[in-house]
Design an enzyme around this catalytic site. Structure first.
Site, PDB file in Angstrom:
ATOM      1  N   THR A 208       0.855  -1.082   0.062  1.00  0.00           N
ATOM      2  CA  THR A 208      -0.272  -0.064  -0.093  1.00  0.00           C
ATOM      3  C   THR A 208       0.925   1.422  -0.019  1.00  0.00           C
ATOM      4  O   THR A 208       2.253   1.162  -0.346  1.00  0.00           O
ATOM      5  CB  THR A 208      -1.052   0.021   1.339  1.00  0.00           C
ATOM      6  OG1 THR A 208      -1.841   0.980   1.080  1.00  0.00           O
ATOM      7  CG2 THR A 208      -0.171   0.014   2.552  1.00  0.00           C
ATOM      8  N   ASN A 209       0.233   2.323   0.380  1.00  0.00           N
ATOM      9  CA  ASN A 209       0.995   3.657   0.251  1.00  0.00           C
ATOM     10  C   ASN A 209       0.432   4.566   1.543  1.00  0.00           C
ATOM     11  O   ASN A 209      -0.183   4.346   2.266  1.00  0.00           O
ATOM     12  CB  ASN A 209       0.988   4.241  -0.949  1.00  0.00           C
ATOM     13  CG  ASN A 209      -0.465   4.552  -1.271  1.00  0.00           C
ATOM     14  OD1 ASN A 209      -1.485   5.450  -0.561  1.00  0.00           O
ATOM     15  ND2 ASN A 209      -1.027   4.025  -2.722  1.00  0.00           N
ATOM     16  N   ARG A 210       1.089   5.865   1.559  1.00  0.00           N
ATOM     17  CA  ARG A 210       0.776   6.684   2.691  1.00  0.00           C
ATOM     18  C   ARG A 210      -0.426   7.576   2.761  1.00  0.00           C
ATOM     19  O   ARG A 210      -0.512   8.099   3.620  1.00  0.00           O
ATOM     20  CB  ARG A 210       2.055   7.552   2.545  1.00  0.00           C
ATOM     21  CG  ARG A 210       3.426   6.870   3.109  1.00  0.00           C
ATOM     22  CD  ARG A 210       4.440   8.388   2.976  1.00  0.00           C
ATOM     23  NE  ARG A 210       5.716   7.848   2.980  1.00  0.00           N
ATOM     24  CZ  ARG A 210       6.282   7.428   4.291  1.00  0.00           C
ATOM     25  NH1 ARG A 210       5.712   7.440   5.341  1.00  0.00           N
ATOM     26  NH2 ARG A 210       7.481   7.028   4.049  1.00  0.00           N
TER      27      ARG A 210
END
Ligand code: C5P
Length: 397
Positions: A208-210
């Site tokens: 995933t990402n931030r």
């Protein structure tokens, strides 16, 4: 929304009357001038003293006693910008629906042209009574904003519908509704994606990402405030916003499926999600185990591009908006994406700054629209940026 507004809180005789004290408190904290009126029955549940101290004003309980003015209900009716009837009993709802003005509360409400909000709270059987349902429907037709009573633990000792929603929810719903009153997006459907997608690697891990989803949620609120019907397709659980339907997804493929389906009946699509460009070629059925001293090589394949697919397929009345999170040459990449994604607006934000962009409560963006000069919105809260974006959206088509 309530700052410097004259707000009248009318309390009737339900066991939930104690929650009116919190409502008054919250209104005062948000900068409103607050006055309170109480029916005779309300005073059996909570004293006028409490509400007088909290509001900083005398409480209206009687048309004829304790007022220097002869026509107190007219004075109060004119003074009010917004009237809350919280909680509202079946009896008070009946009177308001039928035009009966036989006490200070009903006479004042009837004499006022203020925005009117009512929150019924009563026993579940009373609420389901056909006469009460008829009266609530009449109030809606008359322009009242009716806050649906919640399902929860009733004073009777069981769970059913009839509970007064928490005062903070009443205020939030009312704020959205009051702003939407003259909304430019009434009758329009807006779909928004939010949050970082999650690409499963195995049953316990994902990529995933931030992204925090905050910008997407702020856009959903801003669109709802303008009266739109909003579907928020999100990977992140944050809040329930009145007028917004949350649809939870995980992967980019799931987001793609829901977004393309919803877009068929939408007027505006806003892609605020941080969609993963890649996903594992295969999802392992079992947890991937460590192998002696070996590392792990992941084989990734491309995800579908949701924004580009929707941009390519849009009809002439549909508006498509994307975001571009960049760390360098922001305008160049932004202009490039505007064209490649067939977007009507592209909002670039610089995610290399720690005080704006990902996870932050603030943002600073540049809005790119074909054939218009770029417009930079300096650092502001995400909700303010979202409201500014939505006011540009309605100028597009
Ligand atoms: O190409 P890039 O990912 O930088 O473009 C950003 C915009 O495209 C954002 O609006 C993002 O939500 C959208 N996007 C998408 N599907 C992808 C990748 C990005 O909708 N697979």
């Amino acid at each position: 929304m309530f700052k410097e507004k004259n707000v009248l809180v009318m309390v009737s005789g339900s066991v939930a009357a104690y929650k009116s004290a919190t409502l008054v408190r919250l209104l005062i904290k948000s900068g409103a001038n607050v006055r309170v009126g109480m029916t005779t029955a309300a005073q059996e549940f909570i004293t006028s003293k409490t509400l007088s101290i909290l509001s900083g004003n005398d409480v209206l309980t009687d048309l004829f006693v304790g007022h220097t003015s002869d026509i107190v209900h007219i004075d109060w009716a004119k003074w009010a910008d917004i009237i809350f009837v919280v909680p509202a009993t079946a009896n008070l709802i009946g009177k308001l629906a039928q035009g009966i003005a036989d006490d200070a509360v009903t006479a004042t409400i009837m004499a006022s042209t203020a925005d009117k909000i009512i929150a019924p709270a009563m026993n579940d059987n009373m609420l389901a009574n056909p006469a009460v349902m008829r009266n609530i429907a009449t109030l809606k037709k008359d322009g009242w904003f009716v806050i649906e009573s919640a399902v929860g633990f009733l004073a009777e000792g069981y769970i059913a519908q009839g509970r007064l929603p928490e005062p903070i929810d009443i205020l939030q719903q009312s704020a959205v509704r009051l702003r939407a009153k003259n909304g430019m997006l009434i009758g329009k459907k807006v779909i928004i994606t939010a949050g970082g997608t999650r690409e499963d690697l195995d049953p316990v891990r994902y990529l995933t990402n931030r992204s925090s989803g905050k910008m997407g949620y702020a856009l959903a609120r801003a669109a709802a405030e303008m009266g739109a019907e909003v579907a928020l397709i999100t990977t992140i659980v944050r809040e329930n916003i009145f007028g917004v339907t949350n649809i939870f997804v995980n992967s980019a493929q799931e987001m793609f499926d829901v977004a393309t389906h919803e877009f068929a009946t939408a007027d505006v699509f806003i892609s605020a999600a941080a969609v993963s460009d890649f996903k594992p070629a295969e999802i392992a059925v079992h947890k991937i185990k460590k192998q002696a001293d070996d590392g792990l090589t992941l084989n990734l394949v491309q995800n579908p591009d949701i924004l580009r697919t929707i941009g390519q397929s849009k009809k002439s009345h549909q508006i498509v908006i994307g975001f571009a999170a960049e760390t360098q040459e922001i305008l160049v990449h932004g202009q490039d994406k505007l064209i490649k994604k067939h977007a009507d607006m592209l909002i670039t934000n610089d995610v290399s700054q720690s005080d704006t962009g990902f996870s932050s409560d603030d943002n600073a963006v540049t809005i790119l629209i074909p054939n218009r000069s770029p417009e930079t919105l300096p650092k502001a809260s995400k909700i303010d940026i979202a409201r500014a974006i939505m006011t540009r959206v309605i100028t597009l088509k």
